[in-house]
Write a protein that holds these residues in place. Structure first.
Motif, PDB file in Angstrom:
ATOM      1  N   GLU A   1       0.933  -1.239  -0.087  1.00  0.00           N
ATOM      2  CA  GLU A   1      -0.037   0.191  -0.023  1.00  0.00           C
ATOM      3  C   GLU A   1       0.727   1.388  -0.184  1.00  0.00           C
ATOM      4  N   GLN A   2       1.915   1.181   0.701  1.00  0.00           N
ATOM      5  CA  GLN A   2       2.716   2.309   0.792  1.00  0.00           C
ATOM      6  C   GLN A   2       3.555   2.631  -0.522  1.00  0.00           C
ATOM      7  N   LYS A   3       3.987   1.460  -1.131  1.00  0.00           N
ATOM      8  CA  LYS A   3       4.657   1.672  -2.492  1.00  0.00           C
ATOM      9  C   LYS A   3       3.801   2.155  -3.628  1.00  0.00           C
ATOM     10  N   ILE A   4       2.532   1.685  -3.520  1.00  0.00           N
ATOM     11  CA  ILE A   4       1.524   2.269  -4.520  1.00  0.00           C
ATOM     12  C   ILE A   4       1.274   3.875  -4.137  1.00  0.00           C
ATOM     13  N   LYS A   5       1.195   4.112  -3.010  1.00  0.00           N
ATOM     14  CA  LYS A   5       1.045   5.616  -2.660  1.00  0.00           C
ATOM     15  C   LYS A   5       2.398   6.415  -3.292  1.00  0.00           C
ATOM     16  N   GLU A   6       3.492   5.920  -2.821  1.00  0.00           N
ATOM     17  CA  GLU A   6       4.725   6.469  -3.489  1.00  0.00           C
ATOM     18  C   GLU A   6       4.946   6.398  -4.753  1.00  0.00           C
ATOM     19  N   TRP A   7       4.561   5.678  -5.441  1.00  0.00           N
ATOM     20  CA  TRP A   7       4.864   5.443  -6.993  1.00  0.00           C
ATOM     21  C   TRP A   7       3.621   6.564  -7.416  1.00  0.00           C
ATOM     22  N   ASP A   8       2.322   6.593  -7.044  1.00  0.00           N
ATOM     23  CA  ASP A   8       1.677   7.556  -7.516  1.00  0.00           C
ATOM     24  C   ASP A   8       1.925   8.887  -7.281  1.00  0.00           C
ATOM     25  N   GLU A   9       2.673   9.247  -6.060  1.00  0.00           N
ATOM     26  CA  GLU A   9       2.871  10.543  -5.967  1.00  0.00           C
ATOM     27  C   GLU A   9       4.107  10.824  -6.872  1.00  0.00           C
ATOM     28  N   LYS A  10       5.066   9.877  -7.087  1.00  0.00           N
ATOM     29  CA  LYS A  10       5.942  10.244  -7.862  1.00  0.00           C
ATOM     30  C   LYS A  10       5.461  10.896  -9.284  1.00  0.00           C
ATOM     31  N   GLY A  11       4.307  10.525  -9.598  1.00  0.00           N
ATOM     32  CA  GLY A  11       3.759  10.893 -10.943  1.00  0.00           C
ATOM     33  C   GLY A  11       4.802  10.227 -12.281  1.00  0.00           C
ATOM     34  N   ILE A  12       4.999   9.203 -11.849  1.00  0.00           N
ATOM     35  CA  ILE A  12       5.720   8.511 -13.210  1.00  0.00           C
ATOM     36  C   ILE A  12       4.809   7.934 -14.200  1.00  0.00           C
ATOM     37  N   PHE A  13       3.740   7.616 -13.624  1.00  0.00           N
ATOM     38  CA  PHE A  13       2.596   6.870 -14.700  1.00  0.00           C
ATOM     39  C   PHE A  13       1.717   8.178 -14.870  1.00  0.00           C
ATOM     40  N   LYS A  14       0.927   8.206 -16.334  1.00  0.00           N
ATOM     41  CA  LYS A  14       0.291   9.248 -16.626  1.00  0.00           C
ATOM     42  C   LYS A  14      -1.231   9.139 -15.869  1.00  0.00           C
ATOM     43  N   ARG A  15      -1.463   7.967 -15.576  1.00  0.00           N
ATOM     44  CA  ARG A  15      -2.646   7.445 -14.661  1.00  0.00           C
ATOM     45  C   ARG A  15      -2.594   6.757 -13.400  1.00  0.00           C
ATOM     46  N   PRO A  16      -3.548   6.767 -12.534  1.00  0.00           N
ATOM     47  CA  PRO A  16      -3.297   6.139 -11.175  1.00  0.00           C
ATOM     48  C   PRO A  16      -2.923   4.609 -11.039  1.00  0.00           C
ATOM     49  N   ILE A  17      -2.413   4.327 -10.432  1.00  0.00           N
ATOM     50  CA  ILE A  17      -2.255   2.760 -10.112  1.00  0.00           C
ATOM     51  C   ILE A  17      -3.425   2.269  -9.595  1.00  0.00           C
ATOM     52  N   VAL A  18      -3.891   1.090 -10.389  1.00  0.00           N
ATOM     53  CA  VAL A  18      -4.886   0.256 -10.228  1.00  0.00           C
ATOM     54  C   VAL A  18      -4.710  -1.071  -9.687  1.00  0.00           C
ATOM     55  N   THR A  19      -3.470  -1.216  -9.190  1.00  0.00           N
ATOM     56  CA  THR A  19      -3.135  -2.708  -8.654  1.00  0.00           C
ATOM     57  C   THR A  19      -3.989  -3.020  -7.577  1.00  0.00           C
ATOM     58  N   GLU A  20      -4.519  -4.168  -7.418  1.00  0.00           N
ATOM     59  CA  GLU A  20      -5.404  -4.636  -6.475  1.00  0.00           C
ATOM     60  C   GLU A  20      -4.291  -5.102  -5.744  1.00  0.00           C
ATOM     61  N   VAL A  21      -4.713  -5.174  -4.018  1.00  0.00           N
ATOM     62  CA  VAL A  21      -3.868  -5.446  -2.832  1.00  0.00           C
ATOM     63  C   VAL A  21      -4.658  -6.390  -1.937  1.00  0.00           C
ATOM     64  N   VAL A  22      -4.509  -7.643  -2.385  1.00  0.00           N
ATOM     65  CA  VAL A  22      -5.243  -8.757  -1.847  1.00  0.00           C
ATOM     66  C   VAL A  22      -4.625  -9.789  -0.998  1.00  0.00           C
ATOM     67  N   GLU A  23      -5.221 -10.263   0.110  1.00  0.00           N
ATOM     68  CA  GLU A  23      -4.690 -11.211   0.852  1.00  0.00           C
ATOM     69  C   GLU A  23      -4.441 -12.632   0.102  1.00  0.00           C
ATOM     70  N   ALA A  24      -3.131 -12.974   0.145  1.00  0.00           N
ATOM     71  CA  ALA A  24      -2.817 -14.470  -0.691  1.00  0.00           C
ATOM     72  C   ALA A  24      -3.715 -15.365  -0.358  1.00  0.00           C
ATOM     73  N   GLY A  25      -4.200 -16.145  -1.100  1.00  0.00           N
ATOM     74  CA  GLY A  25      -4.874 -17.538  -0.936  1.00  0.00           C
ATOM     75  C   GLY A  25      -4.150 -18.409  -1.464  1.00  0.00           C
ATOM     76  N   VAL A  26      -4.552 -19.628  -1.813  1.00  0.00           N
ATOM     77  CA  VAL A  26      -4.027 -20.882  -2.552  1.00  0.00           C
ATOM     78  C   VAL A  26      -3.406 -20.467  -3.632  1.00  0.00           C
ATOM     79  N   PHE A  27      -2.313 -20.861  -3.952  1.00  0.00           N
ATOM     80  CA  PHE A  27      -1.440 -20.749  -5.397  1.00  0.00           C
ATOM     81  C   PHE A  27      -1.437 -22.008  -5.952  1.00  0.00           C
ATOM     82  N   TYR A  28      -1.883 -22.065  -7.352  1.00  0.00           N
ATOM     83  CA  TYR A  28      -1.919 -23.455  -7.915  1.00  0.00           C
ATOM     84  C   TYR A  28      -1.072 -23.204  -8.865  1.00  0.00           C
ATOM     85  N   GLU A  29       0.232 -24.239  -8.853  1.00  0.00           N
ATOM     86  CA  GLU A  29       0.870 -24.286 -10.003  1.00  0.00           C
ATOM     87  C   GLU A  29       0.416 -24.372 -11.340  1.00  0.00           C
TER      88      GLU A  29
END
Length: 157
Positions: free
Chosen positions: A109-137
Motif C-alpha cells: 500500500e505504501q509503495k502504491i502511494k509512493e509511486w502515484d505521488e512520484k507521477g511516473i505514470f500518467k494514470r493512477p495505479i489500479v493494482t489490487e492488494v489482496v490477501e494471498a490465498g491458495v496458489f496453484y502451480e
C-alpha cells in the motif's frame, strides 16, 4: 527464504523479468485469487475462474527486500491498466499484489502511494492488494517458458 506473489499479466514474461535480479532464488508461475480449485490454463484463460495468472517468488530477504520486489513489480508491467497487459485482456491478467501478512500489505500500500505521488505514470495505479490465498502451480510447460521456447509474445495459445 521468503515468498512473494504478484499478478502482472502474462506470467511468462513476468517470470523472466524477475529472474534477472539477485536474491530471487526460485520462481513458479500459476494461478491464484479465484474460485475454482486446481484450475487448468485452459480454464483460467477464459476469465471465468476468477484467478489471475501470477508468479510466486522465493527470495532471500538479506539480499533483496520485499519493498524492492514491489518496485520491480511496478517496472515489470503497467500497473495503471485494469485487466489488460499488452495484447492480453481479462480479469485473469489483472495487476495484483497477493500479500502474506500485515507487513507485506503495508509495504504494498505504501509503495502504491509512493509511486502515484512520484507521477511516473500518467494514470493512477489500479493494482489490487489482496490477501494471498491458495496458489496453484501452472502446468509444467508454462514454467520457465521463455527459457524453454525463446522470446514469444504473450497472448498466444
Amino acid at each position: 527464504m521468503a515468498t512473494a506473489i504478484f499478478g502482472a499479466g502474462c506470467f511468462w514474461g513476468v517470470e523472466a523479468f524477475f529472474e534477472r535480479f539477485e536474491g530471487i532464488t526460485a520462481t513458479r508461475v500459476g494461478y491464484t485469487g479465484g474460485n475454482v480449485e486446481n484450475p487448468s490454463y485452459e480454464q483460467v484463460k477464459t476469465g471465468k475462474t476468477g484467478h489471475a495468472e501470477a508468479i510466486r517468488l522465493q527470495y532471500d530477504p538479506t539480499v533483496i527486500t520485499y519493498a524492492e520486489l514491489v518496485n520491480i513489480f511496478f517496472e515489470a508491467h503497467d500497473p495503471t491498466s485494469r485487466n489488460k497487459q499488452g495484447i492480453d485482456e481479462g480479469h485473469q491478467y489483472r495487476s495484483a499484489i497477493f500479500y502474506a501478512g500485515d507487513s507485506q500489505k503495508y509495504i504494498a500500500e505504501q509503495k502504491i502511494k509512493e509511486w502515484d505521488e512520484k507521477g511516473i505514470f500518467k494514470r493512477p495505479i489500479v493494482t489490487e492488494v489482496v490477501e494471498a490465498g491458495v496458489f496453484y502451480e501452472a502446468e509444467e510447460y508454462h514454467q520457465k517458458y521463455i527459457h524453454k521456447n525463446g522470446s514469444v509474445a504473450c497472448g498466444i495459445g
